[in-house]
Every structure is written in structure tokens, then in C-alpha cells.
Design an enzyme around this catalytic site. Structure first.
Site, PDB file in Angstrom:
ATOM      1  N   THR A  39      17.051  29.172  21.417  1.00  0.00           N
ATOM      2  CA  THR A  39      16.890  28.810  22.832  1.00  0.00           C
ATOM      3  C   THR A  39      17.241  29.986  23.747  1.00  0.00           C
ATOM      4  O   THR A  39      16.656  30.127  24.833  1.00  0.00           O
ATOM      5  CB  THR A  39      17.733  27.578  23.230  1.00  0.00           C
ATOM      6  N   ASN A  70      25.699  40.775  22.808  1.00  0.00           N
ATOM      7  CA  ASN A  70      25.761  39.460  22.166  1.00  0.00           C
ATOM      8  C   ASN A  70      26.143  38.412  23.205  1.00  0.00           C
ATOM      9  O   ASN A  70      26.841  38.713  24.169  1.00  0.00           O
ATOM     10  CB  ASN A  70      26.825  39.485  21.064  1.00  0.00           C
ATOM     11  N   HIS A 103      28.142  34.778  23.532  1.00  0.00           N
ATOM     12  CA  HIS A 103      29.127  33.987  22.774  1.00  0.00           C
ATOM     13  C   HIS A 103      29.545  32.777  23.623  1.00  0.00           C
ATOM     14  O   HIS A 103      29.845  32.932  24.812  1.00  0.00           O
ATOM     15  CB  HIS A 103      30.346  34.861  22.459  1.00  0.00           C
TER      16      HIS A 103
HETATM   17  C1  GRF Z   1      24.485  30.168  21.192  1.00  0.00           C
HETATM   18  O1  GRF Z   1      25.425  29.178  21.476  1.00  0.00           O
HETATM   19  C2  GRF Z   1      25.111  31.536  21.292  1.00  0.00           C
HETATM   20  O2  GRF Z   1      26.107  31.602  22.257  1.00  0.00           O
HETATM   21  C3  GRF Z   1      25.695  31.710  19.917  1.00  0.00           C
HETATM   22  O3  GRF Z   1      24.759  31.132  19.042  1.00  0.00           O
HETATM   23  C4  GRF Z   1      24.043  30.115  19.739  1.00  0.00           C
HETATM   24  C5  GRF Z   1      22.583  30.389  19.577  1.00  0.00           C
HETATM   25  O4  GRF Z   1      21.773  29.366  20.077  1.00  0.00           O
HETATM   26  N1  GRF Z   1      25.949  33.111  19.657  1.00  0.00           N
HETATM   27  P1  GRF Z   1      20.195  29.555  20.143  1.00  0.00           P
HETATM   28  O5  GRF Z   1      19.701  29.837  18.721  1.00  0.00           O
HETATM   29  O6  GRF Z   1      19.891  30.679  21.076  1.00  0.00           O
HETATM   30  O7  GRF Z   1      19.677  28.251  20.635  1.00  0.00           O
END
Ligand code: GRF
Length: 205
Positions: free
Chosen positions: A16, A108, A110
Site C-alpha cells: 500500500t 524506510n 516504520h
Molecule cells: C508498513 O506498515 C510500513 O510502515 C512497514 O511495513 C508496512 C508495509 O505495508 N515498514 P505495505 O506493504 O506498504 O502495505
């Protein structure tokens, strides 16, 4: 108008955050030139393909070591012209050899306010601790686990939160705004390191 920034995205899962980048900065401030994954059936890869973005899969099992995998991936991303690498739910640790190929150019997202709750299951860690303020961090990646300098952070008060899904629903829109914002800042050359404190990132725009 200046040329848009060639960006690679690494994703292991749903994607997402990749979608948010495809829907905002892609074709504008940035051009997503490659999406790579360590997971062959990651839905993120389909999101990239749906927009005609080249995809690559770099599984640990098909390389002699994690570092060899990372170097093969770095070669491919560099060949695609990437100048910024965005980790958007990439669940494997990157080796120092990979980071050396993209100095100060790997970021990144997080789902916690670092340095609290690094690593896996950040939201669950925060809930277990009993915090009342949650949030999202976009940071530079170094060789530690979620230890690189912070670029952007945004908090949200959820004093009654009990459940990880509920927190995730609240954090999603923040992630999907903050990550494109960081890419825009990077593309504009608006991110620099405070000469007096190399941990402190200055965002000028
Ligand atoms: C997100 O919550 C991001 O913060 C973490 O992994 C998740 C990835 O979600 N690092 P998506 O695959 O982008 O939906």
C-alpha cells in the site's frame, strides 16, 4: 521543470505504501524505475506491473549469501538508474554492501515513533507497552534495525487503542502521506545533514 528523480522501491508484502508513491510522486517529482522484492508472490509486484514498472525478485534461497543477493539486487537497481531506494514494507535486512552502493540514499517507513519500538511488530510492541501516542517515522537506513537518522515523523494520539488493526487503520493514511513527502523532499534536494549533529536531518522545503 527539473527532471524527476529515479526511484527504486523494495517491498515484501501488500504494497500500500508503494501504491501511495505510484499515486502521488510517480510521473511527477519522481519516476519509479524499479520495484524489487524478496517474496516472489508479493502483491506489491502486481501493483508495480499494473503501472508498467519493471519488477525483480531476489530471493535469499537462490543466492550463495544474503550479501550476494543484495549485490545482485543493487546491480539491477543501479542498471535501472535508481538514485534513491525506498523500503516500503521490505522485511529483509539489507547488508552494508548494499547500503554502500546507495550512500545516504536508502530510506524506510516504520509504523512507530523511533527510537521507540524498532523492528518487527512495532504496533504490537507499542500496544503492549501501553503508549497513548502512536506514529510513523521515515528515516535513512543504516546497518542497524531502524536506527538511521530520522527524516520525518508524525504522531497521533490514540489513548484508548487496544487493538493492532485499529492502530494500523489510523497509521495508514499517515504513512501514505509521509513517505511521498520524504521522496518529494529528497527529489527537491531539500534534505541535508546538520553539520553540528550528523544524527539531525534538516528538511528545508
Ligand atoms: C508498513 O506498515 C510500513 O510502515 C512497514 O511495513 C508496512 C508495509 O505495508 N515498514 P505495505 O506493504 O506498504 O502495505
Amino acid at each position: 521543470m527539473s527532471a524527476s528523480l529515479p526511484v527504486a522501491v523494495l517491498a515484501s508484502g501488500t504494497g500500500t505504501n508503494l501504491q501511495a508513491l505510484l499515486d502521488t510522486v510517480h510521473g511527477a517529482e519522481a519516476e519509479i524505475v524499479a520495484v524489487a522484492s524478496d517474496v516472489p508472490d508479493a502483491p506489491a509486484l502486481e501493483r508495480a506491473q499494473a503501472r508498467g514498472v519493471p519488477t525483480g525478485v531476489f530471493e535469499r534461497a537462490t543466492h550463495a549469501s544474503g550479501e550476494q543477493r543484495d549485490l545482485a539486487m543493487a546491480d539491477w537497481l543501479a542498471g535501472q538508474g535508481a538514485r534513491l531506494v525506498v523500503l516500503a514494507g521490505y522485511m529483509a535486512l539489507l547488508s552494508p554492501a548494499f547500503l554502500d552502493r546507495f550512500p545516504a540514499a536508502v530510506i524506510n517507513v516504520h509504523p512507530a515513533l523511533l527510537p521507540s519500538f524498532p523492528g518487527l511488530r512495532a504496533i504490537e510492541q507499542a500496544l503492549d507497552y501501553g503508549v497513548k501516542v502512536f506514529g510513523v517515522t521515515v528515516h535513512f537506513v543504516d546497518s542497524g534495525v531502524d536506527t538511521g537518522p530520522v527524516i520525518l515523523q508524525r504522531a497521533i494520539e490514540l489513548p484508548d487503542a487496544r487493538d493492532a488493526d485499529e492502530v494500523l487503520v489510523a497509521l495508514r493514511p499517515i504513512e501514505h502521506a509521509l513517505l511521498p513527502e520524504a521522496v518529494r523532499l529528497f527529489a527537491a534536494g531539500a534534505i541535508s545533514i546538520d553539520p553540528e549533529n550528523p544524527r539531525r536531518i534538516i528538511c528545508a522545503a
